[in-house]
Design an enzyme around this catalytic site. Structure first.
Site, short mmCIF file in Angstrom:
data_model
loop_
_atom_site.label_atom_id
_atom_site.label_comp_id
_atom_site.label_asym_id
_atom_site.label_seq_id
_atom_site.Cartn_x
_atom_site.Cartn_y
_atom_site.Cartn_z
N ASN A 58 0.74 -1.31 0.01
CA ASN A 58 -0.15 0.07 -0.01
C ASN A 58 0.53 1.38 0.00
O ASN A 58 0.52 2.13 -0.65
CB ASN A 58 -0.99 0.10 1.23
CG ASN A 58 -0.28 -0.08 2.47
OD1 ASN A 58 0.59 -0.69 2.76
ND2 ASN A 58 -0.87 0.39 3.54
N GLU B 174 3.79 -4.60 12.14
CA GLU B 174 3.02 -3.44 12.11
C GLU B 174 1.75 -4.15 11.40
O GLU B 174 1.95 -4.22 10.14
CB GLU B 174 3.57 -2.42 11.53
CG GLU B 174 3.11 -0.91 11.96
CD GLU B 174 1.98 -0.42 10.48
OE1 GLU B 174 0.80 -0.95 10.77
OE2 GLU B 174 2.63 -0.04 9.58
N CYS C 221 -3.13 1.43 6.57
CA CYS C 221 -3.45 0.85 8.02
C CYS C 221 -4.11 1.82 9.03
O CYS C 221 -4.89 1.50 9.96
CB CYS C 221 -2.22 0.18 8.69
SG CYS C 221 -0.91 1.23 8.85
#
Length: 485
Positions: free
Chosen positions: A153, A253, A287
């Site tokens: 992303n 993460e 995220c």
């Protein structure tokens, strides 16, 4: 001259063809055109890369601080010189809008600059000793070989976020980028570091299918640390694999379900602007993206009306065009998942207040009202331009709803009373909260990371310094010590 040769692997400073059977096609997510195909790495290729990394790290970790800093300073110069080229790659390979690509490149440069500063901050200490004639020291040392597994992303930034500080602190790195973005997430970094003069073997980039080499790079005996950014299910697996023999350190993460909480005294117009930008930047494929809006009942109707008016102005289309706000999702699989989420949201009682349409990989903004806080659209992460708006009875209910998630990465709170916002923020079990701002923020000197199923560990500044180094306690007995026997 623009970079070429992305069909190969970058192993120990050489560009070589992967020895596994098959290729990974790099596809433009906007027009579905094949850009090129990359030969895939085998376990044997991984072994060669790790062997080179172990050998190279011995010399790299012993270099003078200014020598390591010089390579990273040169790296920034190379990025500046090739800015347009890198921008084009982010747009064509990852579907980044022009604005998002600009943000990503700027963030990556900031990470490199912060990493240079870490070199001079990697200090040890002399401590008081409880034994006469003894000097007690703590040395900060490189970990050795670091494995970085990065997502698609924000591929360039999220790879650089681990690679740059790890290398700055004297480690060598094996980088495995996502198969959706092998160039911007990996091979471009190989080219850039090579041009910046990084010694051979300090960085290798292996492109391969997760099913073939994913577990292998995590469990490999050569690596001391695994830095993973990606989905929570994969993160759980990596965490389990890292507990094998030998045990690896990990930084995970993972996913998020960031709420933006709009309290009754908030500036509704500003809250709407932040919601739209925080949710629809990069099509919601972040995220930290604002996955849900929680709005006090007293201003709910006003908020929804202004939100819909703003959302309707967003242009969906070619990410290369400057006025485009929402570009394509990364692939058809993601689009199909979005369709399923929309259908399930309606089945579970939500009303679609606005549907921006779906055309190929282009998914327009979708806004849901009358949302059950326990429904999937409210509780699960949506890596897409979908926004549920949830009504809160009061401030206590808003806090309860904000915590009604397995995730705990980022959040935002809007209120005219700043200290009230801070007090409310501390009621949310997340790693990061922003008062009167978007939930999407990543600053190089601030701790980045989450709670619960959003991960483990922290990036940036002194926190990442602690992640990518190890402390060794050494004592020196300068005078003979009397022993009891």
């Amino acid at each position: 001259m623009k970079y070429i040769g992305f069909e190969s692997q970058f192993i120990n400073g050489d560009w070589v063809k992967g020895s596994a059977q098959g290729e990974i096609k790099v596809v433009n997510p906007f027009n579905q055109e094949t850009i090129l195909s990359v030969s895939t790495a085998s376990k044997q290729d991984v072994d060669i890369a790790y062997a080179g990394a172990e050998k190279a790290q011995q010399n790299w970790g012993k270099l003078l601080p200014q020598e390591r800093a010089a390579v990273l300073k040169k790296l920034i110069q190379v990025i500046d010189a090739r800015y347009g080229e890198l921008h084009e790659w982010l747009v064509s390979e990852s579907g980044s809008t022009a604005l998002k690509a600009h943000i990503e490149l700027g963030s990556a440069k900031n990470i490199i600059e912060e990493s240079i500063s870490l070199i001079g901050r990697a200090t040890g200490s002399i401590m008081p000793s409880s034994i006469a004639g003894q000097e007690s020291r703590a040395y900060r040392l490189p970990l050795g070989v670091v494995t970085v597994i990065s997502p698609w992303n924000f591929p360039f930034h999220l790879s650089m976020r681990s690679v740059a500080p790890a290398i700055a602190l004297g480690n060598s790195v094996l980088l495995k980028p996502s198969s959706d973005t092998p160039i911007t997430g990996g091979l471009l970094l190989g080219k850039l570091f090579e041009e910046a003069g990084l010694p051979k073997g300090v960085l290798s980039v292996v492109v391969g299918k997760g099913s073939e080499i994913g577990d292998y790079v995590v469990t490999h005996a050569a690596t001391s640390f695994v830095s993973f950014t990606g989905s929570t299910p994969v993160g759980h697996r990596i965490g389990q694999l890292a507990m094998g023999n030998p045990i690896k350190r990990v930084a995970l993460e993972l996913g998020g379900n960031a709420p933006i909480v709009v309290l009754k005294d908030a500036d509704v117009d500003e809250a709407v602007k932040a919601t739209v930008f925080g949710r629809f930047l990069h099509q919601g494929q972040i995220c930290m993206s604002t996955n849900r809006a929680i709005v006090d009942a007293s201003i709910y109707d006003e908020y929804v009306a202004k939100l819909l008016a703003h959302v309707k102005t967003l242009k969906v289309g070619n990410p290369a065009e400057m006025e485009t706000a929402i570009g394509p999702l990364i692939n058809e699989k993601q689009v199909n998942e979005v369709k399923e989420k929309i259908a399930l949201a309606e089945k579970q009682g939500a009303t679609i207040a606005y549907a921006g349409g779906i055309n190929g990989n282009l998914v327009g903004p979708h806004v849901f009202i009358n949302v059950d806080p326990n429904s999937a659209i409210a509780k699960e992460e949506s890596f897409a331009p979908l926004l549920p708006v949830i009504k809160a009875k009061d401030e206590d209910d808003a806090a309860y709803l904000a915590n009604l998630s397995e995730f705990g990465l980022s959040s935002a709170v809007f209120t005219k009373d700043f200290e009230r916002g801070v007090e409310f923020a501390q009621r949310i079990r997340v790693g990061m909260t922003h008062i009167n701002d978007i939930s999407v923020d990543d600053q190089t000197n601030a701790p980045f990371g989450g709670e619960k199923n959003s991960g483990l560990g922290r990036f940036n500044g002194e926190w990442v310094l602690n992640e990518f180094t190890r402390m060794q306690w050494i004592t020196v007995q300068k005078t003979p010590r009397p022993y009891p026997f």
